[in-house]
Design an enzyme around this catalytic site. Structure first.
Site, PDB file in Angstrom:
ATOM      1  N   GLY A  54       1.089  -0.824   0.457  1.00 42.18           N
ATOM      2  CA  GLY A  54      -0.016   0.398  -0.545  1.00 42.18           C
ATOM      3  C   GLY A  54       1.169   1.324  -0.059  1.00 42.18           C
ATOM      4  O   GLY A  54       1.956   1.837   0.476  1.00 42.18           O
ATOM      5  N   SER A  55       0.615   2.722  -0.881  1.00 40.22           N
ATOM      6  CA  SER A  55       1.097   3.427  -0.445  1.00 40.22           C
ATOM      7  C   SER A  55       1.054   4.402   0.535  1.00 40.22           C
ATOM      8  O   SER A  55      -0.019   4.093   1.454  1.00 40.22           O
ATOM      9  CB  SER A  55       0.270   4.257  -1.767  1.00 40.22           C
ATOM     10  OG  SER A  55       0.817   4.494  -3.513  1.00 40.22           O
ATOM     11  N   GLY A  56       1.773   5.399   0.591  1.00 40.47           N
ATOM     12  CA  GLY A  56       1.172   5.999   2.338  1.00 40.47           C
ATOM     13  C   GLY A  56       2.379   5.835   3.381  1.00 40.47           C
ATOM     14  O   GLY A  56       2.703   6.078   3.838  1.00 40.47           O
ATOM     15  N   HIS A  57       3.532   4.746   2.494  1.00 41.08           N
ATOM     16  CA  HIS A  57       4.478   4.761   3.948  1.00 41.08           C
ATOM     17  C   HIS A  57       6.206   4.594   2.471  1.00 41.08           C
ATOM     18  O   HIS A  57       6.922   4.833   2.875  1.00 41.08           O
ATOM     19  CB  HIS A  57       4.966   3.198   3.527  1.00 41.08           C
ATOM     20  CG  HIS A  57       3.784   2.427   4.150  1.00 41.08           C
ATOM     21  ND1 HIS A  57       2.848   2.762   5.183  1.00 41.08           N
ATOM     22  CD2 HIS A  57       2.522   1.941   3.496  1.00 41.08           C
ATOM     23  CE1 HIS A  57       1.811   2.208   5.255  1.00 41.08           C
ATOM     24  NE2 HIS A  57       1.748   1.339   4.393  1.00 41.08           N
ATOM     25  N   LYS A 105       6.201  -7.273   3.065  1.00 36.77           N
ATOM     26  CA  LYS A 105       5.832  -7.417   4.162  1.00 36.77           C
ATOM     27  C   LYS A 105       4.564  -7.946   4.397  1.00 36.77           C
ATOM     28  O   LYS A 105       4.150  -7.990   3.996  1.00 36.77           O
ATOM     29  CB  LYS A 105       5.226  -6.020   4.595  1.00 36.77           C
ATOM     30  CG  LYS A 105       6.028  -4.707   4.137  1.00 36.77           C
ATOM     31  CD  LYS A 105       5.584  -3.093   4.722  1.00 36.77           C
ATOM     32  CE  LYS A 105       4.954  -2.871   3.814  1.00 36.77           C
ATOM     33  NZ  LYS A 105       4.485  -3.205   2.288  1.00 36.77           N
ATOM     34  N   ASP A 110      -1.058  -8.288   0.748  1.00 37.86           N
ATOM     35  CA  ASP A 110       0.073  -8.128   0.980  1.00 37.86           C
ATOM     36  C   ASP A 110       0.656 -10.205   0.527  1.00 37.86           C
ATOM     37  O   ASP A 110       0.982 -10.373  -1.225  1.00 37.86           O
ATOM     38  CB  ASP A 110       1.154  -7.617   0.947  1.00 37.86           C
ATOM     39  CG  ASP A 110       1.027  -5.935   1.109  1.00 37.86           C
ATOM     40  OD1 ASP A 110      -0.170  -5.403   0.694  1.00 37.86           O
ATOM     41  OD2 ASP A 110       1.488  -5.048   2.158  1.00 37.86           O
ATOM     42  N   HIS A 219       0.183   1.179   9.859  1.00 33.16           N
ATOM     43  CA  HIS A 219      -1.896   1.756   9.171  1.00 33.16           C
ATOM     44  C   HIS A 219      -2.119   2.359  10.387  1.00 33.16           C
ATOM     45  O   HIS A 219      -2.980   2.618   9.589  1.00 33.16           O
ATOM     46  CB  HIS A 219      -2.115   0.467   8.707  1.00 33.16           C
ATOM     47  CG  HIS A 219      -1.780   0.047   7.331  1.00 33.16           C
ATOM     48  ND1 HIS A 219      -0.480  -1.232   8.371  1.00 33.16           N
ATOM     49  CD2 HIS A 219      -1.066  -0.161   6.255  1.00 33.16           C
ATOM     50  CE1 HIS A 219       0.339  -2.165   6.741  1.00 33.16           C
ATOM     51  NE2 HIS A 219      -0.181  -1.490   5.425  1.00 33.16           N
TER      52      HIS A 219
END
Length: 333
Positions: A54-57, A105, A110, A219
């Site tokens: 996921g994006s945001g990291h 991860k 994932d 998250h």
């Protein structure tokens, strides 16, 4: 909520496009499906490494695409795994004939989507190995996760595995380096505030002004405990003590000490934390042989940090030191 965005649904596509424009010598961005590869293309006869999530990291994962590290990264929506199709497309784009390693991860989405992608890629003739990163010592079986979460230690795994691939190791050898690095790595984090997912428009959790969450996930998943705000030395003692106890460090060990910002913490505060962590390791007779400080695995604008320790041997030290050139990590080239 204030964010420097246009339409929330376009954030990931626009951010990835911006990365490609900012680093044209390093990155090539593909759309429909979306993934990022090295601008130089596949390397014939060498193992390729693909990661994502996921994006945001950011800068994880696309910020670590380049010589000495990842061959490709597949960004999903914010805090949501990419589907198998772009992972397969990225795999095919970087396969140089020596096989592809997935570094994943440990989050349920994932793991399942990369597992499906591996099956599909192998049906097309690509040999795939998968290594799952699960370095977070805080909790087991939390939100998103069966088992321990994969967090900032992912950077260390991607770096050593990337260096092994760069020197010409075979697929099984590169996968073994990744697994050995993961086994030698532990992480624990703390949050002072939550990040705001663009399409949600509100914090993913709330803390009182005088509270922190010990053991938070990237998250915003719950941690071990919610405690009153303390001086940073005390917080570092909590985090690092848990990391060292779980890793089983002993006097005479050499380690990489990595203090990671979660996106909203000033660097000055990270260095204050690093100072205490280094003091505590010295008190235990543990040598800080390598260091990293900064925002590398973030959670949008979350205020907080994580502390990662990797026990080093001569080979892992050599692989960490090996040249790397990515948007977010570079030395030796």
């Amino acid at each position: 909520m204030k964010k420097l965005i246009n339409d929330p649904k376009d954030v990931v596509e626009e951010a990835v496009a911006g990365m490609g424009l900012a680093h044209p010598g390093l990155l090539r961005v593909s759309h429909d499906p979306t993934f990022v590869t090295r601008a130089s293309g596949p390397v014939s006869g060498k193992v390729a490494i693909v990661s994502g999530g996921g994006s945001g990291h950011e800068p994880l994962h696309a910020g670590f695409v380049g010589p000495g590290m990842l061959s490709a990264a597949v960004p999903g929506p914010v805090f949501t795994s990419p589907t198998p199709d772009p992972v397969v497309a990225a795999t095919q784009a970087v396969d140089g004939g020596a096989g592809v390693l997935y570094i994943v991860k440990n989050y349920t989405g994932d793991v399942l989507n990369f597992e499906t992608a591996a099956d599909l890629a192998e049906a097309e003739g690509v040999t795939v190995e998968t290594v799952v990163v699960d370095d977070d010592v805080a909790v087991k079986d939390s939100t998103y996760t069966a088992g321990r979460r994969g967090v900032a230690g992912t950077v260390v795994v991607e770096k050593t595995a990337g260096a092994a691939a760069e020197r010409g190791d075979g697929l099984e050898q590169v996968a073994e380096i990744a697994r050995r690095t993961n086994a030698a790595t532990r992480t624990m984090g703390v949050a002072l505030t939550a990040g705001v997912v663009p399409h949600a428009g509100e914090p993913s959790f709330t803390l009182a002004d005088d509270e922190v969450e010990i053991g938070i996930g990237i998250h915003g998943e719950p941690g071990r405990e919610r405690v009153p705000l303390e001086p940073v030395d005390r917080i570092v003692d909590r985090l690092l003590g848990a990391v060292l106890d779980d890793l089983g460090t002993a006097s005479g060990d050499r380690v990489l000490l990595f203090v990671n910002g979660m996106g909203g913490t000033p660097l000055v505060e990270l260095y204050v934390a690093f100072r205490r962590a280094a003091e505590l390791l010295a008190e235990r007779g543990v040598e800080v042989a390598r260091t990293l400080v900064g925002d590398y695995v973030t959670s949008l604008e979350m205020q907080g940090m994580s502390i990662t320790v990797t026990r080093l041997d001569d080979e892992l030290t050599e692989l960490w030191d090996a040249p790397v050139e990515t948007a977010a990590l570079r030395w030796g080239r």
